[in-house]
Motif scaffolding. Structure first.
Motif, short mmCIF file in Angstrom:
data_model
loop_
_atom_site.label_atom_id
_atom_site.label_comp_id
_atom_site.label_asym_id
_atom_site.label_seq_id
_atom_site.Cartn_x
_atom_site.Cartn_y
_atom_site.Cartn_z
N GLY A 59 5.20 21.41 51.21
CA GLY A 59 3.75 21.32 51.17
C GLY A 59 3.25 21.04 49.77
O GLY A 59 2.37 20.19 49.55
N ALA A 60 3.81 21.75 48.80
CA ALA A 60 3.36 21.56 47.42
C ALA A 60 3.67 20.16 46.95
O ALA A 60 2.86 19.51 46.28
CB ALA A 60 4.00 22.60 46.52
N LEU B 149 1.15 17.82 48.58
CA LEU B 149 -0.19 17.90 48.01
C LEU B 149 -0.24 17.32 46.61
O LEU B 149 -1.27 16.82 46.16
CB LEU B 149 -0.66 19.35 47.98
N GLY B 150 0.89 17.40 45.93
CA GLY B 150 0.83 16.96 44.56
C GLY B 150 1.29 15.55 44.34
O GLY B 150 1.45 15.12 43.21
N ARG B 151 1.52 14.79 45.40
CA ARG B 151 2.13 13.47 45.25
C ARG B 151 1.19 12.51 44.54
O ARG B 151 -0.04 12.63 44.62
CB ARG B 151 2.52 12.91 46.62
N LEU C 81 1.46 27.04 47.39
CA LEU C 81 0.67 26.13 48.20
C LEU C 81 -0.79 26.17 47.82
O LEU C 81 -1.46 25.14 47.69
CB LEU C 81 0.83 26.48 49.68
N ALA D 64 -1.39 24.43 44.62
CA ALA D 64 -1.29 22.98 44.82
C ALA D 64 -2.57 22.44 45.40
O ALA D 64 -3.07 21.38 45.00
CB ALA D 64 -0.10 22.69 45.74
#
Lengths: 625, 162, 102
Positions: free
Chosen positions: B154-155, B158-160, C77, C80
């Protein structure tokens, strides 16, 4: 005997049902023959019954209402009163059916008409023959219902429908009083049987008898068009003329008189009731006569005349002379039906013109109608030695012999009414048949219509033979009705009888002379001129039937309409509808107000979350305390 | 005996540190106060006979999670000098109210129960702890590892970089 | 170590309440809200450990450990997401992200 009675009732019922159910699909002639045959068949049965009659008899035909104590079987009671009435009804109605075939020859909706006529005969016969009160009430309601439908026969015209409704509602007031009396009688005695009830008058206190008697009087007032419930009868002339003849002259309006005569052993013991009946009758007679003097429509004159004559019959009942009242009832049926049918001939011939001031000279162009009509008018006026003379005089005699201040006053009022009766009846004849040119519109139906008038004229003139006074040989009806009489009506000496009859005869002739003075010969043209101008206040008062309609409108109808409007707008729409609307509006408003909670702001959501959690914890802690 | 006193001292430190963390106007200061509070809490854990949990508290919580917070705060480069729009009085009073309600309810609920058996203190050794963890709660360990995987994915997502 | 369980629970309650106060008071700021959540989670962990100490069962501490792991996953999460949102709107004010309403 029971077969004849059952047949007598069932024939018109079947005739009516047949006409109602498939009359439209059958050939017209067949339907007409069938319905006339039904009523004449009833007449034959009535005749056979009369031949076989020995003594009053109760005939049980079957069971109808039976629940716990309440028993109302289909049983018929045959005694002189009902037998004589049955004969008259079937005969007169039979003649009128034949007349109606020709009168309504141009009417497309004949099936409905003849069905209603036959059903009416069935209901009337049930009423007259009923042995118990619910069966009588069945007939009572039946005739009222048929009358309503027949008055408003041409219902597409608003006036006719209104007249029918007016009749129904006004008689309904009387019917309510009658039902109350019925229920009260059942509660007192536990039985509905007329024969049993008539013997039980001594069992209850006088006040109760008076009250029941007055309730029945109100019922009779409604059905027989007496003051104060007489407003429907003049308007009921909106129906076809055979209907007026049959229902509103000969049969239905006499139902009230019949009821009182039938229940007389029960209610006659109370002096208050008899006085009330007599006063009602006499006042109504006077009222009818005064109004008839000023009317312009031929049928309305006859309508008011009917009101007046029924008043006479009530007066007879009130004076305790059931025989005299029944005698007048029978003779009146003949001559009033005759007058109405004659009026129908005149109206048809004048192409449906009903204003007597526009008629004239029909003496030469409609001779048969003229002579029959004259015979009927003579009976109505009570000219000496006609049937009407003997019958009206027997009532007047009975009132005179009753004695006392009240009845003396009623006798004088009745004499004045007799004078007025003679006056207006000959006024009618002079205006319609004399003078002017007799231009008529001859149709093929006129011949048979006029032919029907003849037997009625004969019976009207010779009706006096039914009950000649004692000095002329004694009355048939008197002997026939002997078992009915409760207590002796005062017997008069021959001299008194002759004197009373002389007085009555003189009065009638005086009325005739006054009418001749005013409307006969040269004076007639003057009257026609006068009629074109505005009438005096007195005449307007009489023309509008003493403004009773306006009185009722102010007293009852306007307040009722205002009340109904309030209930409609304020209560039904304002309270009930609006409260629901407001409730739903409130729910909607609450919903959208609550909806403002979804702002999309996380801060608010978290806060709500925490508050909810704190609430729950607090509640648990509070519970644990 | 002395442990009880230490416990109360540490409790006071924890609470003070938390209060200061709450009322700090700068995010970094809040984080640091919180770290102090967590250290004290870890010591309390140790006093309660949970050495492993105490160690993990310091390593994971104070060492990883709080550092992560600091990373993000720095990275976001909030307006100099990283001051946050502080809450006004209007925000504090519902907070106090709810705080009182919650705390009060919990305390009340706890106190009206039947009196607990007197403090039986049982320390749990590391061996006992590990045995319980891997024998009875083995599945839980697997689940936790999967959960960490989800968080990782998930992180990353989201950070892509767009 | 004979601190009654009740006192441990009281401490946990106070910490939980403080965490709740932080969340409510700072509910306009995402990062401070997350910090409040951390405090609350710690209070819960304290409760579990206290219970485990009282009855000598390891399950309480074990669950504390699970909580810690869970927290770390959640924080990563959450942060983020904070970074992502900051990239979108250059703000950490929670009320700026209100398109899920109505």
């Amino acid at each position: 005997m029971s077969t004849y009675l059952a047949l007598m009732l069932l024939l018109p019922l079947f005739g009516g049902s047949l006409s109602a159910l498939c009359g439209r699909n059958l050939p017209r002639r067949l339907v007409e023959i069938w319905v006339c045959a039904a009523v004449w068949g009833s007449f034959v049965c009535a005749w056979l019954t009369a031949v076989a009659y020995r003594a009053p008899v109760k005939v049980a035909l079957g069971s109808w209402l039976a629940a716990f104590d309440l028993k109302a079987p289909l049983s018929l009671y045959l005694d002189p009163l009902s037998l004589s009435l049955v004969l008259m009804i079937t005969f007169v109605c039979g003649l009128i059916h034949v007349y109606a075939v020709f009168y309504m020859a141009g009417e497309a909706d004949y099936a409905r008409f003849f069905a209603l006529l036959n059903l009416f005969v069935f209901a009337m016969l049930t009423l007259v023959l009923a042995e118990n009160l619910p069966l009588l009430y069945l007939g009572w309601e039946g005739v009222g219902f048929c009358s309503y439908l027949l008055i408003g026969f041409w219902y597409t015209d608003q006036k006719n429908a209104d007249a029918g409704r007016k009749a129904f509602i006004t008689t309904r007031i009387g019917d309510t009083a009658l039902v109350i009396a019925l229920a009260w009688l059942f509660q007192l005695f536990g039985t509905f049987s007329i024969t049993e009830l008539n013997g039980m008058a001594f069992l209850v206190p006088g006040g109760v008898i008076t009250a029941i008697g007055l309730l029945m009087l109100v019922g009779a007032m409604g059905k027989s068009a007496q003051i104060p419930l007489m407003v429907w009868l003049p308007d009921a002339m909106a129906g076809p003329t055979p209907v007026s003849a049959m229902i509103h002259a000969a049969t239905m309006v006499t139902a009230g008189v019949y009821l009182l005569a039938r229940m007389f052993p029960l209610i006659g013991g109370s002096a208050t009731v008899t006085a009330a009946i007599a006063v009602t009758g006499c006042l109504t007679a006077f009222y009818g006569a005064t109004c008839a003097v000023a009317q312009r429509d031929l049928k309305r004159v006859l309508a008011f005349s009917t009101i007046s004559q029924i008043g006479y019959m009530m007066l007879g009942v009130g004076a305790g002379a059931i025989t005299a009242a029944t005698f007048h009832l029978l003779v009146h049926a003949f001559f009033k039906a005759l007058l109405f049918l004659g009026a129908g001939c005149v109206i048809t011939a004048m192409h449906h013109e009903q204003d007597i001031y526009k008629m004239g000279g029909l003496r030469r162009t409609l001779p048969v109608t003229f002579w029959c009509y004259l015979a009927g008018t003579a009976c109505l006026a009570g000219l000496p030695f006609t049937g009407g003379f003997f019958s009206k005089d027997s009532i007047l005699g009975a009132v005179w012999l009753k004695g006392g201040m009240l009845y003396g006053g009623l006798y004088l009022l009745a004499l004045v009414t007799a004078l007025l009766t003679a006056f207006y009846s000959f006024r009618m004849v002079y205006l319609v048949f004399f003078g002017g040119n007799g231009h008529v519109h001859q149709t093929a139906q006129l011949k048979p219509m006029q032919a029907v008038l003849i037997p009625l004229a004969v019976f009207g003139l010779l009706g006096g033979l039914l009950n000649l006074p004692d000095y002329l040989g004694g009355g048939l009806l008197d002997h026939f009705f002997a078992p009915l009489r409760q207590g002796k009506a005062a017997e008069a000496s021959h001299l008194q009888e002759v004197a009373l009859q002389a007085v009555a005869g003189v009065i009638a002739l005086a009325g005739l002379w006054a009418a001749h003075l005013r409307y006969g010969g040269a004076a007639r043209a003057e009257r026609l001129m006068e009629a074109k101008r505005d009438s005096s206040p007195l005449l307007a008062f009489l023309f509008n039937a003493w403004y009773f309609d306006a009185l009722y409108r102010t007293l009852f109808i306007r307040p009722y309409q205002a009340f109904a409007a309030v209930l409609w707008q304020k209560v039904d729409e304002g309270v009930i509808d609006d409260s629901l609307d407001r409730l739903s509006g409130a729910v909607g408003t609450t919903g959208s107000w609550l909806g403002r909670w979804t702002t999309g702001h996380v801060s608010l959501y978290i806060f709500s979350f925490a508050a909810g959690g704190a609430l729950i914890l607090g509640y648990l802690a509070w519970l644990a305390l | 005996m002395i442990e009880n006193v230490v416990f109360y001292i540490l409790a006071g430190v924890t609470v003070t540190g938390t209060i200061c963390a709450i009322t700090a106007r700068q995010a970094v200061r809040a984080i640091v106060y919180l770290v102090t509070s967590f250290f004290a809490l870890a010591l309390i854990f140790y006093l309660l006979g949970a050495p492993l949990v105490a160690a993990f508290e310091v390593i994971i919580y104070a060492g990883a999670i709080m550092v992560l917070f600091l990373f993000v705060i720095m990275m976001l480069e909030l307006a100099r000098p990283e001051k946050l729009p502080g809450p006004r009085l209007a925000d504090w009073w519902p907070a106090l109210l709810l705080m009182l309600a919650t705390a009060g309810s919990v305390v009340l609920l706890a106190s009206v129960r039947q009196p607990l058996p007197q403090a039986g203190f049982h320390g749990i050794s590391v061996r006992e702890f590990s045995q319980a963890l891997f024998q009875r709660y083995g599945v839980a360990v697997e689940l936790i590892s999967m959960q960490l995987l989800f968080a990782l994915v998930g992180a990353l997502f989201l950070g892509r970089r767009r | 170590m004979t601190v009654p369980l009740y006192h441990v629970l009281v401490l946990a309650a106070i910490l939980f309440a403080l965490g709740l106060a932080c969340v409510i008071a700072w509910r306009a700021n995402v990062i401070m809200m997350l910090i409040g959540i951390e405090i609350m989670l710690n209070a819960v962990m304290l409760t579990f450990v206290g219970g485990s100490a009282q009855w000598g069962i390891a399950d309480g501490q074990l669950f504390s450990l699970m909580l810690m792991a869970l927290t770390s996953a959640e924080v990563s999460l959450a942060l983020a997401m904070v970074v992502y949102l900051h990239r979108r709107k250059q703000s950490v004010n929670t009320d700026d992200f209100n398109s899920m309403n109505g």
